[in-house]
Scaffold this motif. Structure first.
Motif, PDB file in Angstrom:
ATOM      1  N   PHE A 150      11.196  22.418 -46.638  1.00 31.24           N
ATOM      2  CA  PHE A 150      10.429  23.229 -47.594  1.00 31.24           C
ATOM      3  C   PHE A 150      10.559  24.718 -47.257  1.00 31.24           C
ATOM      4  O   PHE A 150      10.774  25.552 -48.148  1.00 31.24           O
ATOM      5  N   ILE A 151      10.438  25.064 -45.970  1.00 31.47           N
ATOM      6  CA  ILE A 151      10.581  26.464 -45.549  1.00 31.47           C
ATOM      7  C   ILE A 151      11.979  26.973 -45.876  1.00 31.47           C
ATOM      8  O   ILE A 151      12.151  28.084 -46.391  1.00 31.47           O
ATOM      9  N   SER A 152      13.000  26.156 -45.587  1.00 23.62           N
ATOM     10  CA  SER A 152      14.381  26.557 -45.859  1.00 23.62           C
ATOM     11  C   SER A 152      14.617  26.727 -47.359  1.00 23.62           C
ATOM     12  O   SER A 152      15.318  27.653 -47.788  1.00 23.62           O
ATOM     13  N   PHE A 153      14.026  25.836 -48.145  1.00 25.86           N
ATOM     14  CA  PHE A 153      14.171  25.924 -49.597  1.00 25.86           C
ATOM     15  C   PHE A 153      13.532  27.209 -50.130  1.00 25.86           C
ATOM     16  O   PHE A 153      14.123  27.908 -50.967  1.00 25.86           O
ATOM     17  N   MET A 154      12.342  27.542 -49.635  1.00 25.44           N
ATOM     18  CA  MET A 154      11.681  28.772 -50.066  1.00 25.44           C
ATOM     19  C   MET A 154      12.504  30.002 -49.669  1.00 25.44           C
ATOM     20  O   MET A 154      12.629  30.956 -50.442  1.00 25.44           O
ATOM     21  N   ASN A 155      13.074  29.968 -48.470  1.00 24.35           N
ATOM     22  CA  ASN A 155      13.931  31.069 -48.022  1.00 24.35           C
ATOM     23  C   ASN A 155      15.139  31.225 -48.940  1.00 24.35           C
ATOM     24  O   ASN A 155      15.504  32.344 -49.329  1.00 24.35           O
ATOM     25  N   SER A 156      15.762  30.098 -49.302  1.00 26.02           N
ATOM     26  CA  SER A 156      16.939  30.157 -50.174  1.00 26.02           C
ATOM     27  C   SER A 156      16.583  30.687 -51.558  1.00 26.02           C
ATOM     28  O   SER A 156      17.362  31.432 -52.166  1.00 26.02           O
ATOM     29  N   GLN A 157      15.396  30.336 -52.047  1.00 24.06           N
ATOM     30  CA  GLN A 157      14.981  30.804 -53.369  1.00 24.06           C
ATOM     31  C   GLN A 157      14.673  32.304 -53.367  1.00 24.06           C
ATOM     32  O   GLN A 157      14.923  32.992 -54.362  1.00 24.06           O
ATOM     33  N   ILE A 158      14.148  32.787 -52.260  1.00 23.34           N
ATOM     34  CA  ILE A 158      13.910  34.233 -52.144  1.00 23.34           C
ATOM     35  C   ILE A 158      15.241  34.979 -52.186  1.00 23.34           C
ATOM     36  O   ILE A 158      15.389  35.984 -52.895  1.00 23.34           O
ATOM     37  N   HIS A 159      16.228  34.474 -51.426  1.00 25.71           N
ATOM     38  CA  HIS A 159      17.555  35.105 -51.450  1.00 25.71           C
ATOM     39  C   HIS A 159      18.162  35.025 -52.855  1.00 25.71           C
ATOM     40  O   HIS A 159      18.788  35.986 -53.326  1.00 25.71           O
ATOM     41  N   TYR A 160      17.968  33.887 -53.510  1.00 24.85           N
ATOM     42  CA  TYR A 160      18.489  33.706 -54.869  1.00 24.85           C
ATOM     43  C   TYR A 160      17.893  34.755 -55.809  1.00 24.85           C
ATOM     44  O   TYR A 160      18.621  35.393 -56.590  1.00 24.85           O
ATOM     45  N   LEU A 161      16.580  34.924 -55.748  1.00 24.99           N
ATOM     46  CA  LEU A 161      15.915  35.894 -56.627  1.00 24.99           C
ATOM     47  C   LEU A 161      16.346  37.322 -56.320  1.00 24.99           C
ATOM     48  O   LEU A 161      16.548  38.130 -57.234  1.00 24.99           O
ATOM     49  N   VAL A 162      16.483  37.626 -55.027  1.00 20.51           N
ATOM     50  CA  VAL A 162      16.890  38.984 -54.638  1.00 20.51           C
ATOM     51  C   VAL A 162      18.291  39.293 -55.163  1.00 20.51           C
ATOM     52  O   VAL A 162      18.541  40.366 -55.736  1.00 20.51           O
ATOM     53  N   VAL A 163      19.226  38.357 -55.000  1.00 19.16           N
ATOM     54  CA  VAL A 163      20.602  38.581 -55.450  1.00 19.16           C
ATOM     55  C   VAL A 163      20.680  38.608 -56.971  1.00 19.16           C
ATOM     56  O   VAL A 163      21.453  39.370 -57.558  1.00 19.16           O
ATOM     57  N   SER A 164      19.869  37.781 -57.635  1.00 16.50           N
ATOM     58  CA  SER A 164      19.918  37.725 -59.107  1.00 16.50           C
ATOM     59  C   SER A 164      19.442  39.021 -59.751  1.00 16.50           C
ATOM     60  O   SER A 164      19.726  39.254 -60.933  1.00 16.50           O
ATOM     61  N   GLN A 165      18.735  39.869 -59.005  1.00 15.11           N
ATOM     62  CA  GLN A 165      18.270  41.143 -59.545  1.00 15.11           C
ATOM     63  C   GLN A 165      19.314  42.254 -59.414  1.00 15.11           C
ATOM     64  O   GLN A 165      19.113  43.349 -59.930  1.00 15.11           O
ATOM     65  N   LEU A 166      20.410  41.975 -58.723  1.00 11.29           N
ATOM     66  CA  LEU A 166      21.439  42.995 -58.547  1.00 11.29           C
ATOM     67  C   LEU A 166      22.141  43.286 -59.876  1.00 11.29           C
ATOM     68  O   LEU A 166      22.269  42.411 -60.728  1.00 11.29           O
ATOM     69  N   LYS A 167      22.594  44.516 -60.009  1.00  8.81           N
ATOM     70  CA  LYS A 167      23.348  44.926 -61.198  1.00  8.81           C
ATOM     71  C   LYS A 167      24.732  45.374 -60.752  1.00  8.81           C
ATOM     72  O   LYS A 167      24.887  46.024 -59.727  1.00  8.81           O
TER      73      LYS A 167
END
Length: 306
Positions: A150-167
């Motif tokens: 669960f902790i690893s999944f939350m970490n991966s989702q944070i990275h996913y959201l951070v990268v998805s905001q890049l332009k």
């Protein structure tokens, strides 16, 4: 130039390890062998632990999950690279790139946390042997692994959201064989200061804290072993930690090299070589370390082959 958000219709280009056409078949065969050895080695570890009742203990339960995580770790990057080599097509869609980022961070974090829990397991086994089965009972072990996932999944989702905001603008070429977050940050033409801050904080939480836990566990282990009167007793106590300590040094040593490669000014080739060690060689070597240095694992593997 005005930056814009990417959509699923747009693609990145993974330049890979080499653009030399004569070298491509050699690299394809080499990395295919590495991947097959990784999968085979970890599958054998899983089968050995599942089939032998002597290996139904907390240490091997965590090793079982580490092997699953290592297979996922390798499968996130190597198959796509092999497909690109075989088809001579370097493209990867934006959605696939974000998925690769998500799974890569998931399995890296899972490996790190599992190695930390395995260090705690060794501490309990050596420093609290009479309470080992009570403290690390099967129910607690299962809950620990679920919590780590669960902790690893939350970490991966944070990275996913951070990268998805890049332009991004027009440069879509990634000088790497997979979608590595530092390389994506370099390509972005929007402000990445917040992204770098998030990455730094997450590196501390999921890198420094697990390492600190491992160091503390081994500090207590070594302190306990020193008090053992006989040399044979000291050797037996420390030999139970040998495989885990080897994997920890390999995982964090190559991981630190890959992390430093992305933060300091090193050549692209050096960065990719560090990533190859971290993402391919370590998951391949782990099963051999645990099988060659562990008598019980050797016996279980012999039963499988016989």
């Amino acid at each position: 130039m005005e930056p814009y958000n990417l959509t699923g219709a747009l693609e990145f280009l993974l330049l890979g390890l080499s653009e030399d056409p004569e070298l491509q078949p050699v690299l394809f065969v080499l990395f295919l062998l590495i991947y097959l050895l990784t999968v085979l080695g970890n599958v054998l570890i899983i089968l050995a632990i599942s089939s032998d009742s002597h290996l139904h203990s907390p240490m091997y339960f965590f090793l079982y999950n580490l092997s699953l995580s290592d297979m996922g770790f390798s499968s996130t990057t190597i198959p796509k690279m092999l497909i690109n080599m075989q088809t001579h097509n370097k493209s990867i869609t934006y959605a696939a790139c974000l998925t690769q980022v998500s799974f890569f961070t998931l399995f890296v974090c899972m490996d790190s946390l599992l190695l930390t829990v395995m260090a705690y397991d060794r501490w309990v086994a050596i420093c609290r042997p009479l309470y080992y089965q009570v403290i690390l009972n099967p129910g607690l072990c299962r809950r620990l692994v679920l919590m780590l996932f669960f902790i690893s999944f939350m970490n991966s989702q944070i990275h996913y959201l951070v990268v998805s905001q890049l332009k991004f603008c027009t440069n879509m070429e990634i000088p790497h064989f997979f979608c590595d977050i530092p390389e994506l940050l370099k390509l972005a033409c929007s402000d990445t200061s917040i992204n770098n801050l998030f990455r730094f904080l997450l590196s501390i939480i999921f890198g420094f804290l697990p390492v600190s836990g491992i160091f503390y566990s081994y500090y207590k282990i070594i302190s306990s072993i020193i008090r053992v009167p006989s040399l044979l007793g000291k050797y037996k106590a420390f030999s139970t930690c040998g495989s885990h300590l080897s994997v920890v040094c390999l995982f964090y040593g190559t991981g630190l090299d890959a992390y430093l490669s992305s933060t300091i000014s090193r050549s692209t080739r050096e960065n990719m070589l560090a990533s190859v060690m971290y993402t391919m060689i370590v998951p391949m070597i782990n099963p051999f370390i645990y099988s060659l240095r562990n008598r019980a694992m050797k016996k279980a593997l012999q039963k499988i082959f016989s």
